[in-house]
Design an enzyme around this catalytic site. Structure first.
Site, short mmCIF file in Angstrom:
data_model
loop_
_atom_site.label_atom_id
_atom_site.label_comp_id
_atom_site.label_asym_id
_atom_site.label_seq_id
_atom_site.Cartn_x
_atom_site.Cartn_y
_atom_site.Cartn_z
N PHE A 149 -11.91 -21.09 38.03
CA PHE A 149 -12.84 -20.09 38.56
C PHE A 149 -12.46 -18.65 38.27
CE2 PHE A 149 -9.78 -19.95 42.12
CZ PHE A 149 -9.72 -18.58 42.34
N LYS A 173 -16.99 -27.53 30.33
CA LYS A 173 -17.21 -27.84 31.76
C LYS A 173 -16.67 -26.64 32.53
CE LYS A 173 -15.71 -29.04 35.32
NZ LYS A 173 -15.79 -28.25 36.57
N GLU A 176 -17.27 -25.17 38.87
CA GLU A 176 -18.50 -25.24 39.66
C GLU A 176 -18.62 -24.05 40.62
OE1 GLU A 176 -15.84 -27.03 39.80
OE2 GLU A 176 -15.50 -28.04 41.69
N SER A 226 -5.26 -25.49 38.20
CA SER A 226 -4.04 -25.64 39.00
C SER A 226 -3.13 -26.70 38.40
CB SER A 226 -4.42 -26.03 40.43
OG SER A 226 -5.09 -27.28 40.40
N CYS A 281 -3.37 -16.13 36.80
CA CYS A 281 -2.17 -16.96 36.58
C CYS A 281 -1.04 -16.11 36.05
CB CYS A 281 -2.49 -18.09 35.62
SG CYS A 281 -2.93 -17.47 34.00
N GLU A 375 2.34 -21.15 44.79
CA GLU A 375 1.35 -20.21 44.26
C GLU A 375 0.41 -19.78 45.40
OE1 GLU A 375 -1.51 -21.75 41.33
OE2 GLU A 375 -1.36 -19.82 40.31
P1 NAD Z 1 -8.62 -26.12 39.88
O1 NAD Z 1 -7.49 -26.90 39.34
O2 NAD Z 1 -9.02 -26.37 41.29
O3 NAD Z 1 -9.94 -26.38 39.01
C1 NAD Z 1 -9.90 -26.30 37.59
C2 NAD Z 1 -10.96 -27.23 37.02
O4 NAD Z 1 -10.68 -28.56 37.43
C3 NAD Z 1 -12.37 -26.92 37.51
O5 NAD Z 1 -13.27 -27.01 36.43
C4 NAD Z 1 -12.64 -27.99 38.57
O6 NAD Z 1 -13.99 -28.37 38.62
C5 NAD Z 1 -11.79 -29.15 38.10
N1 NAD Z 1 -11.29 -29.96 39.23
C6 NAD Z 1 -11.01 -29.55 40.49
N2 NAD Z 1 -10.55 -30.58 41.22
C7 NAD Z 1 -10.52 -31.67 40.42
C8 NAD Z 1 -10.11 -33.02 40.60
N3 NAD Z 1 -9.66 -33.47 41.76
N4 NAD Z 1 -10.20 -33.85 39.53
C9 NAD Z 1 -10.64 -33.42 38.35
N5 NAD Z 1 -11.05 -32.15 38.13
C10 NAD Z 1 -10.98 -31.27 39.14
O7 NAD Z 1 -8.28 -24.58 39.63
P2 NAD Z 1 -9.10 -23.30 40.14
O8 NAD Z 1 -8.91 -23.16 41.60
O9 NAD Z 1 -10.47 -23.30 39.58
O10 NAD Z 1 -8.30 -22.15 39.37
C11 NAD Z 1 -7.14 -21.55 39.86
C12 NAD Z 1 -5.90 -22.18 39.28
O11 NAD Z 1 -5.95 -22.10 37.86
C13 NAD Z 1 -4.62 -21.48 39.68
O12 NAD Z 1 -3.64 -22.45 39.94
C14 NAD Z 1 -4.27 -20.67 38.45
O13 NAD Z 1 -2.89 -20.36 38.30
C15 NAD Z 1 -4.71 -21.58 37.38
N6 NAD Z 1 -4.92 -20.88 36.12
C16 NAD Z 1 -3.98 -21.06 35.17
C17 NAD Z 1 -4.08 -20.38 33.98
C18 NAD Z 1 -3.03 -20.52 32.92
O14 NAD Z 1 -3.21 -20.00 31.86
N7 NAD Z 1 -1.93 -21.21 33.17
C19 NAD Z 1 -5.17 -19.53 33.75
C20 NAD Z 1 -6.14 -19.40 34.74
C21 NAD Z 1 -6.01 -20.09 35.94
#
Ligand code: NAD
Length: 484
Positions: A149, A173, A176, A226, A281, A375
């Site tokens: 997000f 994808k 959401e 994450s 991140c 985090e």
């Molecule tokens: P998230 O892991 O909750 O979601 C990421 C994606 O996974 C979304 O598209 C979501 O729909 C999907 N998702 C969520 N739950 C799922 C599940 N149980 N099974 C399968 N798919 C699922 O992350 P977020 O809250 O959208 O983003 C924040 C996180 O992203 C933070 O931890 C941040 O550090 C990380 N991030 C990392 C980088 C990097 O380069 N390392 C860059 C940006 C964000």
């Protein structure tokens, strides 16, 4: 609703989905922006079919022709910059300035893709008399990109331009929580001349991500989010014999040495911890203060007090995020840490339904506290005091993450020591947010990334291509030797 309903984009068309929908809420004020379908297997199958149909023609087109579309697309991003900026501001909650910077990064990423023909030229060598070996980098097929997000526009651009310019067809994808930008990206790519089916968007949550990992006709999956979900996706996609790069969460350390320039350090640390409301991140969320640095901490607190929610500080993504961040602060305080600047319980006048946390500086955090290890993903800086640089590095090295680490100092030797010994993929020296710019690639170490390649830059070329080696011989007079 401020925006039309979000739809899937398949074979060059927005398609109606019968799937259940979710509301898209603006974190700025809690208003309803749109709705997004939670698609399932059938919608994914249709998108994969469209991508498969487009692939033979698209991948056969010379790369110098394919990138012409990205030259045009870059111009369209520039022409639509303000509208796209507003959209990111609305759906993500970051400030207009931060949203514009996000778009500028998307433009830079597109610009890099335009340079790919110069980087992917193959190799050729006469390996024995009259026998030539030739190596080319070929597209791999239908690929998927799953986004988080926090950068609704930029993170999709980590993968779209490079993967597609290299000849692949993609299913995106989006998160959401922020799915609206992806629809505009699809429209602009089509306006730039991208053939139908080369880029498709399928919206949804867990179900669609799992379906992507399992789909037999998707060759590669890139994921950003994450660490918890990165592990799930990496395991599931590779278990299904796909290549996968999965970027996870972070806990980035900023080491501050007593000789650091006070003004530069205070401004750099405050910006790193609070930019995008700490939802990067690359945010510096733990500061390791070495030796006598009270004067620098005072200055950081002063800088933080000038950061005002709703003005130069955006919202956090949701009510749950606000509650989680405030819980971390309260737990640290209860465990004995000292809250120097407190961002709990803030509201912004006229935006009482928005989700805001003010800048927060907490001193005397100890390495065992949750706020020191986990985090937080909010505008919060946990300051841990260390007696020596080695003690600070030891704390940094113990982190399970390894996205970024920075040092503020005026000593070249000590900076070099941190560069050598920090356990992170991206290092900053007097830079609070050490995001590499193209052509340098983006990617962390440890549990901040799973998979071998980085997600952007030159490193990503290897991820999005496979190598074809051809051996040719045209001169019968050369005879047959031991290898040909
Ligand atoms: P998230 O892991 O909750 O979601 C990421 C994606 O996974 C979304 O598209 C979501 O729909 C999907 N998702 C969520 N739950 C799922 C599940 N149980 N099974 C399968 N798919 C699922 O992350 P977020 O809250 O959208 O983003 C924040 C996180 O992203 C933070 O931890 C941040 O550090 C990380 N991030 C990392 C980088 C990097 O380069 N390392 C860059 C940006 C964000």
């Amino acid at each position: 609703m401020l925006y039309p309903e979000v739809r899937n984009y398949v074979a060059g068309q927005f398609v109606h989905s019968t799937a259940q929908t979710l509301e898209v809420i603006s974190p700025l004020d809690g208003s309803l922006l749109s709705t997004v379908p939670l698609s399932g297997q059938q919608e994914l199958d249709e998108a994969v079919k469209a991508a498969q149909t487009a692939f033979p023609k698209w991948s056969a087109m010379p790369i110098k022709e394919r990138v012409q579309i990205f030259f045009r697309y870059k111009t369209l991003l520039e022409q639509n910059l303000e509208e796209l900026t507003e959209l990111v501001h609305h759906e993500n909650g970051k400030t207009i300035g931060e949203a514009r910077a996000e778009l500028e990064k998307s433009i830079e990423l597109t610009e890099f893709a335009c340079s790919l023909p110069q980087l992917v030229a193959g190799e050729i060598l006469e390996v024995s008399t009259g026998v030539e070996c030739r190596l080319e980098k070929k597209a791999i097929g239908v690929v998927a990109s799953i986004a988080p997000f926090n950068f609704p526009n930029m993170v999709p651009h980590w993968t779209i331009p490079n993967a597609i310019a290299l000849g692949n067809c993609m299913i995106l994808k989006p998160s959401e929580k922020v799915p609206i930008s992806a629809n505009r990206i699809a429209e602009l790519l089509t306006d730039a001349g991208l053939p139908a089916g080369v880029f498709n968007v399928v919206n949804g949550g867990q179900e669609i991500v799992e379906a992507i990992c399992d789909h037999p006709d998707i060759q590669a999956v890139s994921f950003v989010g994450s660490t918890k979900i990165a592990k799930v996706v990496y395991r599931r996609a590779t278990n299904n014999l796909k290549r996968c790069v999965a970027l996870g969460g972070a806990k980035n350390h900023i080491i501050v040495l007593p000789d650091a320039n006070i003004g530069l350090t205070a401004a750099g640390v405050a910006a790193s911890m609070s930019g995008c409301a700490g939802q990067r991140c690359m945010a510096g969320s733990a500061m390791l203060g070495v030796g006598p640095i009270d004067n620098i901490i005072e200055k950081i607190a002063e800088e933080a007090r000038n950061i005002v929610p709703g003005q130069n500080l955006g919202a956090v993504i949701s009510k749950e995020a606000k509650e989680r961040i405030e819980r971390y602060i309260s737990e640290a305080e209860k465990s004995g840490a000292k809250v120097l600047v407190d961002g709990r319980n803030v509201t912004v006048q006229g935006k009482e339904n928005g989700y805001y946390v003010g800048p927060t500086i907490i001193d005397f955090v100890t390495p065992d506290m949750a706020i020191a290890k986990e985090e937080v993903f909010g505008p919060v800086l946990a300051i841990i005091r260390a007696k020596t640089l080695d003690e600070a590095l030891q704390i940094e090295n113990q982190s399970e993450y390894g996205n970024a680490a920075s040092v503020f100092t005026q000593s070249g030797g000590l900076a070099r020591y941190v560069m050598e010994n920090a356990s992170a993929g991206m290092i900053g020296v007097n830079v609070g947010v050490p995001v590499p710019r193209e052509p340098f690639s983006f990617g962390g170490w440890n549990e901040s990334k799973f998979g071998t390649c980085d997600i952007t830059g030159k490193s990503s070329i290897e991820f999005w291509t496979q190598m074809k080696k051809t051996t040719t011989k045209w001169n019968p007079e050369a005879g047959i030797n031991w290898m040909s």
